[in-house]
Every structure is written in C-alpha cells, then in structure tokens.
Write an enzyme that holds these catalytic residues in place. Sequence first.
Site, PDB file in Angstrom:
ATOM      1  N   SER A  78       0.811  -1.220   0.000  1.00 16.02           N
ATOM      2  CA  SER A  78       0.000   0.000   0.000  1.00 16.02           C
ATOM      3  C   SER A  78       0.843   1.267   0.000  1.00 16.02           C
ATOM      4  O   SER A  78       0.295   2.367  -0.103  1.00 16.02           O
ATOM      5  CB  SER A  78      -0.940   0.005   1.205  1.00 16.02           C
ATOM      6  OG  SER A  78      -0.202   0.046   2.411  1.00 16.02           O
ATOM      7  N   LYS A  87      -5.885   4.431   8.683  1.00 10.94           N
ATOM      8  CA  LYS A  87      -4.898   5.330   8.068  1.00 10.94           C
ATOM      9  C   LYS A  87      -5.357   6.784   8.117  1.00 10.94           C
ATOM     10  O   LYS A  87      -4.560   7.693   8.398  1.00 10.94           O
ATOM     11  CB  LYS A  87      -4.643   4.894   6.624  1.00 10.94           C
ATOM     12  CG  LYS A  87      -3.899   3.556   6.529  1.00 10.94           C
ATOM     13  CD  LYS A  87      -3.739   3.092   5.097  1.00 10.94           C
ATOM     14  CE  LYS A  87      -2.980   1.769   5.032  1.00 10.94           C
ATOM     15  NZ  LYS A  87      -2.824   1.253   3.660  1.00 10.94           N
TER      16      LYS A  87
END
Length: 703
Positions: free
Chosen positions: A656, A699
């Site tokens: 990611s 996140k």
Amino acid sequence: MAIAPLSAHQLRKTCDPSQFDFETTAELEPLNDILGQERAVKAILFGIGIRREGYNLFALGPSGTGKRTTIGQFLDRKAAAEPTPADWCYVNNFDQPHKPHALRLPPGQGVVLRKDMEQLVEELRTAIPAAFESDDYRTRRQEAEEEFKERQEKAFTELQEEAREKNVALIRTPVGLAFAPLKDGEVISPDDFQKLPEETRKQFEQDINELQERLQSIIFQVRQWEREARKKVKELDRQVAMFAVGHQIDELREKYASLPEVVEYLDAVQKDVIENVDEFRKPEEQPQVMGLPMPRPLKGPPLLRRYQVNVLVDHSETEGAPVVYEDHPTYNNLIGRIEHIAQMGALLTDFNLIKPGALHRANGGYLILDARQLLLQPYAWDALKRALRSREIRLESLAQALSLVSTVSLEPESIPLDVKVVLIGERLLYYLLHLYDPDFSELFKVEADFNGRMARTPENNLLYARMIGTLARNEGLLPFDRQAVARVIERSARLADDSEKLSAHLLSVVDLLREADYWATTSGHKTVTADDVQQAIEAQIHRADRVRGLVQEEIRRGTIMIDTTGERVGQINGLSVIALGNFAFGQPNRITARVRLGKGEVVNIEREVELSGPIHSKGVLILAHFLTARYAPNYPLSLSASLAFEQSYGGVEGDSASVAELCALLSALADVPLKQSLAVTGSVNQHGEVQPIGGVNEKIEGF
C-alpha cells in the site's frame, strides 16, 4: 482531470434509525435463523443429512463467527428426531480374561443388566452356601464318603484275615503299611526269625511277598475308589450348585431372551459359577498386610468382580442421538482408557477398569472437536483417523502401544463405530490438512465455510436488529432502542472494514452489547441508547490504544519526524497500519527518495537490510518497471534511485506504500516539491493504475 474531494458522508456511511419501525428491540421477534451464513448452513444440512462413509464435516472460518453455536443448534435439532443409540457394556471373557467381550444392549438396558448381575451375585452368595448346608446335601455327601470308607475298610479287613491265616501280621509303621511273621500271635523279632528253619523262613517270605502284592493292588484300588468318591462328591456339588444357580439364571435368560448375546453371556456365567462354586462357600475376608487391613481400592480384583457388568455407555436418560463436544481431545479422552490399580508394587487391571472416550459417548450420534486442540494432542489425530477408517473403536493403551511399560493389560473387543464427526478450525488449518494429509480429504468431504462478513442491505439491517434483540434477550441485557441499534450496525460495518458490509463476527458484537448494557445500567437507563453504545466503543479503544498514544506523543514532540506543513522534494507521508491484539491503528511514515545518474536501478533500502517483506519488495519492483516502461521504453533509463522508510526500525510489509513511493520518486526525478500536508496510500500496478488497499479508516485516523 480534476479530482473532487470526498464529502463527510462519503467517508462514513451512517445507519438511519428511521428505517426501523420499532422503539426498542424488546418489540422484535426472536431470530432463530443463522444470519449471513447461507453457504455454511446449506453445507451443514447436507453434511448431517448424508449417511455415507467419509462425509464428516469441517467448519472453517474466522474464530468468533458462531461456528460452534450454529453447528450445535443444527445438530441438536437433527439429533432430537433420531433414535437413541444402544448401550455398550464390557463383560468378562471367562475363557480369555484379557479379552473382555462387548455387549450391545437397547438404550437403558445396560444399567438394568448391571443391577441384575449384582443382585444375582448377592443371591448366589446366599443361596449357594444355604444349598450346601442343607440336610439333603449332607446326607448324600456322607453316603458317598461312607461308601468309600466301607469299601476301604472291607478290603483291608479281608487282607488282614488272609494274612492272619498265614501267621502274618499287617502293621502300620512311620513309613507306611508292612507285613511281619507271627508266632503264637506275637510278631517274631529279626533275630528269632533267623533261628527258624530255612524252609519255614522261605514259606514266610513267599507268603509276605504274595501279601505285599495284594496290598499294592488294594492301595491302587483304594486310590481309584477315592477318585470315584471325589468325582461323586464333585458331581453332587455340581448338581446342588446347578439347583441353586439354575433357576436364578433361568429368570434372567427369560428376561433377556430377545438378546442372544446376553443369553450366551449368562450361559458362560452359569458354567463359571458352577466351576468355581467353592469360592461362594468361603466367607469374605479382609486382606491384610503386616496385620493391617488393606484399603478397599487396593485389594485387587476379587473373584466376584468377574461377574460384574461394566456399563461403558449408558443412554437411559438420553433422548435422541447424542451430541458430544470434547474440549480436551487427548488420545485417552477420544478412544477411552484402561486404568490400573497399584497393589504391592504391581499394576493390576481387569475389564471393570475400562473407561469410555468421546467416541464411545458419541457413537450413534455426533462428535464436535476443535481441530487445533486435536492436532496439538500427541497421537490423537491418528487415533481419530484410524477409528473413522476402520469404523470401530479399538481400545489400546498408548503406553503399551509405544512399549513404554510392560504390565498386564487388556485387549477389549472392538466396538462398531457409527458417528458423524465435526471439526471446527481456521481456514488455514483446513487448507494445510487438505494439502499435507492424504487421509483428510477422504474422511472430511464436507466443508462448511463461515463468512466473516455479510451484505449491508436494508433487509439485513432489520435482521441484524432482530439478532441484536435476540442476543440481548438470551444474555439478559437491557433492550436497545433504535438509535443504539443503528450505532451497533455502524460499528459492525467498521469491524467489517467495508461500508457495504456488516461483520458476522458475533463474538465482537456480543461483547459490544454486553459492555453497552453495563454503561446503560451504570447510568440508570432502562434501555440502551446510542450514547451507551458509543461509550462502550470508546472504552474498548481506550483500553487498547496505549501504544497509539505513545506514537502520537513522539510525533508531537518531534522524535518521530513527520512534516504536515510546507513542501519538500522527494519526501512524502506514507501511511501504515499496526495491529496489536484486537486493536489496529494507523501511523504516518516519512518516505524519501534520492536519484542520480546510474544504470536504471531502484534500490529498496528496506530490502537491502532485510527489513522488507516479500509483498513490499514486489511493490517496489512493480513501480520500478512502470517507470522504465513509461519513460524509457526504447532505451535504458540512466538513473539510480533509492527509496527508504525513514525512522523504521522494524519490518515493512504490504504494497500500500507503492503510490507514495512512486510520488516521492517522481518528485525527486522532476525536482518538483510535494505538499507535506497530504498523506498518500495505495498500491500501483505496472500500468500505473492505483489499486484499492485495506485499513483506510485506521490510516485516515492515524494522520
């Protein structure tokens, strides 16, 4: 192409309480169906319905999704409509005591047979001595003994008269009977015998030799008469014992006439009782050692234990087929064990010390096992496979099988096995067994795959509300109002990590309901509100976020360097997710890139020092080849670049960060600064397309 920013409602999909037509969950009907597990339910119904060899079940899925509860509910319903299986007993094998016989009896008859045998032994211990103390027995025995004595006395009397006619006396000496010559009715001494004329001596010697042969013949005949007398007495004892035992056992034969195996066992009991009838005539004595009585468990198996019935499986109080869950599936707990009694330094055992295992208790029904616990126990998995393949339960001491001890043990007769086994475990465990154990696919042909998530639709929202009401009712919790239900559904979507899904992890939902009920009760509420649910969620997070707080504190103090203002070339904020136990949180990471002239290599510093996981290394290689294909398709790319996670002292895994690394690399190549107020996450493929990633909530919150 302009990129429109996301609005607040796009970041979090809320649940509108107005879609519910109830005030509290107390108004809702209970939910009896299993929510969100249609595939698994069909597999369970198929698995428990098909009666073919090898069609055992393996329920796979994340822990906490209700696998055991779901399977237990279906098995309980199925088992209640099925016939109750037979009782199983172990009885003595009188011909080979080390190989006890297994008796199959109708449900509840095992205990009845045990009581009947106990009563039979008690009655025999009274009836047999009484029969042998009767006047008739004493008279007949005395007649047999008197007959022997008369025949013996008559033979010796005739011998004495014959000897007297020849002037020879029959005398008894310390070494037995002997003959001696007589003169005037007195025994002649050896000296006087030598003074007799030679012809007289020879006549005496001849007569004595003839009498001696006659004596030997009589002694031989007496022994035969003695054997005949003993035989008559033994036959008399057998007849008396048969009279005392026969009608007692005949009653049991008639009672169990429909069970040939029991009748055969009763015949063997009768035969053994008659052969050992003297044991019933002896008074019971308390064994002693050095003048002290031994404790009863250390006596060892007395003779009368041989007539007891060891009821291994009793279904006298069972309705339908048994459903057994064995939470500690060791070898002995699965197939049973043979216990021993320590006596005077020796280990003794008999068929009464055979104990059942889970397979015995579940025989004719269903057995539920935890796959991981089963595999952790030595030899338990092999024992289960062996029993399922052979379709019988063979009791064998593990110590004896491994030659760890050499004591007297038993070889009980095997018991036929008819059981449906259900294993519960993680998906990885199922796939590993399927891959590495060739027997697994033959024995467990049905997989019930439990999903961890379900679709978030208005219909499922209402079903979820009913499930919340059912769980609250079963747990004795306060009812939840519609706002509280909506907040639980929103939390469920968060746990599912997808705004279009709801979590099927029932354990997490139940924990949230319990804690919300606690806070509602503490606040004095009569129903659980959305504020109570929110307080429970915040309390859960607060208990687990100590490390997150430390990380954020280090960022504020500047120990971990993260820029959120200004612009920098070749530097960007990446986002990672750290999972600790049941809590996960996001953390920003500074990613930097440096470029110079070179041979077209992109150096992943994390990989060079072996801190990069395989997926992260793959992501860096993909973006490197994307750069080459995009900017230098026809000639080598003359650059050398390096990428690094700054202040990273542990492993880096996942792809990611690929987009963030690509942005930093392009910024360094073009010397274009990047805004430090932004954080970037996402993976990239070789065509430069950004791909979805997980952990978005954590996140966003981490930055």
